[in-house]
Design a protein around this motif. Structure first.
Motif, mmCIF file in Angstrom:
data_model
loop_
_atom_site.group_PDB
_atom_site.id
_atom_site.type_symbol
_atom_site.label_atom_id
_atom_site.label_comp_id
_atom_site.label_asym_id
_atom_site.label_seq_id
_atom_site.Cartn_x
_atom_site.Cartn_y
_atom_site.Cartn_z
ATOM 1 N N THR A 1 0.743 -1.246 0.015
ATOM 2 C CA THR A 1 0.017 -0.146 -0.103
ATOM 3 C C THR A 1 0.836 1.274 -0.107
ATOM 4 O OG1 THR A 1 -0.101 0.172 2.499
ATOM 5 C CG2 THR A 1 -1.962 -1.077 1.213
ATOM 6 N N LYS B 1 0.023 5.793 0.506
ATOM 7 C CA LYS B 1 -1.058 6.852 0.723
ATOM 8 C C LYS B 1 -0.818 7.823 -0.270
ATOM 9 C CE LYS B 1 -2.098 6.180 5.493
ATOM 10 N NZ LYS B 1 -2.497 7.014 6.673
ATOM 11 N N THR C 1 -5.399 5.514 1.656
ATOM 12 C CA THR C 1 -4.499 4.538 1.610
ATOM 13 C C THR C 1 -5.116 3.732 0.390
ATOM 14 O OG1 THR C 1 -3.978 4.513 3.781
ATOM 15 C CG2 THR C 1 -3.591 2.504 2.551
#
Length: 304
Positions: free
Chosen positions: A13, A15, A20
């Motif tokens: 992941t 941001k 996110t």
């Protein structure tokens, strides 16, 4: 490699501001027809809607689109709205402004700063939203972006846009934009065989500043005015890429996507396809781990 059970979460992941996203996302351009910006061959509506819904089932929560992604019968934004609204809370939709097309498909002059609000509102209307998660300003040349980006910053302050990004830029553009408002992502043409020195520099600068770098040419097969890419086209026959693909039981497109993601934890991928099987393959590429030796071999292709 086995792909049926692999989801976008395997890619890790990043941001975009406070949003996110899984690093393996989806580009919507190919949903509208067999070729980018082709008015003559619209896609099958239900198939495109099915691809979008399947993407979310596979964990994709980052979709890249634009109001100027349309064919004679299909609009990417409308397809997204039809397939996915009411939108999941974790879905991040990124759009872009600057370019525009009239209903016949002809490209319009690049938007003026004053016209950007209309483009933002067009995306809002088509997507059925009261704000846009991320808007990228697509540049058209080497000149200053200050007036255009400043206009978007005002729309951000007004609540129409949550976060801002820029596209088709060099290092000086990034610095100029950052001085006006926070940049959460940069979209540049970039891929294993399509790197440019300035994009390599931007990629590094983004990593240093915690900004997502999002290539729009991660798989070979350029299409249309913006170098859109998809494994719907020719995959190329680079010997190094093919050798690595065979070693992993993967496709060359998957290796190109994996190489892209290996360029840094801040690098995202948004491969686009209207083919449900290719979608599964693209998402599975987020789980492909390349060795240091393989990365070095592939790096020689990029540098060459």
């Amino acid at each position: 490699m086995t792909s049926e059970t692999i989801t976008a979460a395997a890619s890790g992941t990043w941001k975009l501001g406070d949003l996110t996203v899984n690093r393996l996302g989806f580009g919507a351009m190919r949903l509208t027809g067999s070729a980018a910006f082709d008015l003559g061959t619209p896609s099958d509506r239900e198939r495109s809607i099915g691809v979008l819904r399947r993407a979310l089932e596979l964990g994709v929560n980052h979709i890249d689109t634009a109001a100027f992604y349309f064919s004679s019968l299909r609009s990417a934004n409308e397809l997204i709205n039809r397939a996915l609204a009411p939108y999941p809370d974790d879905l991040v939709i990124v759009t872009k402004v600057g370019p525009g097309r009239d209903p016949s498909g002809k490209w319009l002059p690049w938007a003026t700063p004053e016209q950007l609000r209309g483009q933002v509102e067009e995306n809002l209307r088509q997507l059925g939203r009261d704000h846009l998660d991320v808007v990228n300003l697509r540049l058209n040349g080497p000149g200053s972006l200050a007036e255009h980006f400043g206009a978007l910053a005002e729309l951000r302050d007004a609540g129409l846009v949550r976060h801002l990004g820029i596209s088709n830029v060099g290092p000086a553009h990034l610095a100029e934009a950052q001085a006006i408002a926070p940049v959460v992502c940069v979209q540049n043409r970039y891929g294993l065989e399509t790197g440019r020195a300035d994009s390599d520099e931007v990629l590094r600068a983004c990593g240093e500043q915690g900004i997502a770098f999002v290539p729009f040419f991660a798989i070979a097969g350029e299409a249309g005015a913006f170098g859109a890419s998809s494994n719907d086209g020719d995959d190329g026959q680079g010997s190094e890429v093919l050798a690595v693909a065979r070693a992993h039981g993967a496709t060359e497109a998957q290796v190109r996507l994996a190489w892209t993601l290996h360029q840094g934890p801040h690098v995202l991928a948004i491969p686009g396809t209207g083919n449900p099987d290719h979608l599964v393959e693209n998402v599975a590429a987020g789980a492909l781990r390349l060795s240091a030796d393989e990365l070095a071999r592939l790096g020689s292709v990029h540098d060459g």
